[in-house]
Design an enzyme around this catalytic site. Structure first.
Site, PDB file in Angstrom:
ATOM      1  N   ILE A  46      29.602  67.660  13.884  1.00 44.40           N
ATOM      2  CA  ILE A  46      28.851  68.617  13.077  1.00 44.40           C
ATOM      3  C   ILE A  46      28.645  69.867  13.925  1.00 44.40           C
ATOM      4  O   ILE A  46      27.872  69.848  14.887  1.00 44.40           O
ATOM      5  CB  ILE A  46      27.486  68.021  12.644  1.00 44.40           C
ATOM      6  N   GLU A  58      30.882  60.807  17.861  1.00 44.28           N
ATOM      7  CA  GLU A  58      30.394  59.570  18.487  1.00 44.28           C
ATOM      8  C   GLU A  58      28.867  59.551  18.537  1.00 44.28           C
ATOM      9  O   GLU A  58      28.223  58.548  18.229  1.00 44.28           O
ATOM     10  CB  GLU A  58      30.937  59.442  19.915  1.00 44.28           C
TER      11      GLU A  58
END
Ligand code: THU
Length: 135
Positions: A46, A58
């Site tokens: 993001i 992750e």
């Protein structure tokens, strides 16, 4: 023998990548984190116009799980933005080291749906600084 299905986790990582928000780099990443009790937490990267608030796929997956009270994990599959193995960044390795056993936690690096390799967290981040250093 591992008790989970690596191929299924790879598919989950591809599904996670579909939601990547990467308008600046154009590099879409997906991750699928398997908890010790068998649940899958999907994450994507993001990005942000200010760049530094960007969150990797992750860590998105880890923070989703931990924010729901889940802190024990078996494996994570990571799919990058190209048909090439994407090794997790150093910050994400450190977050993994906070919650995962270096010898038992598996990181699945994905080249494509048919080719992936499984490495231990300890191989990716040897001699990690972790909560053990506090005790
Ligand atoms: N990225 C990840 O999501 N995971 C990694 O392990 C490496 C990098 C993202 C961050 C950024 O949105 C884009 O990939 C380019 O660095």
């Amino acid at each position: 023998m591992q008790e989970w299905d690596a191929r299924k986790l790879v598919e989950e990582a591809y599904a996670a990548r579909a939601y990547a928000y990467a308008p600046y780099s154009g590099f879409c990443v997906g991750a699928a984190l398997l908890s010790a009790d068998g649940r899958v937490y999907r994450g994507c990267n993001i990005e942000n116009a200010a760049f530094s608030p960007t969150n990797c796929a992750e860590r998105t997956a880890f923070f989703k799980a931990v924010s729901e009270g889940v802190k024990e994990f078996a494996a994570i599959a990571i799919v990058g933005g190209k048909e090439a193995y994407l090794a997790p960044c150093g910050v994400c390795r450190q977050v993994m080291a906070e919650f995962c056993d270096p010898e038992r936690f598996s990181v699945i690096l994905v080249k494509n749906r048919a080719e992936y390799k499984i490495v231990s967290l300890g191989a990716l981040l040897p001699e990690a600084f972790s909560k053990q250093d506090f005790s």
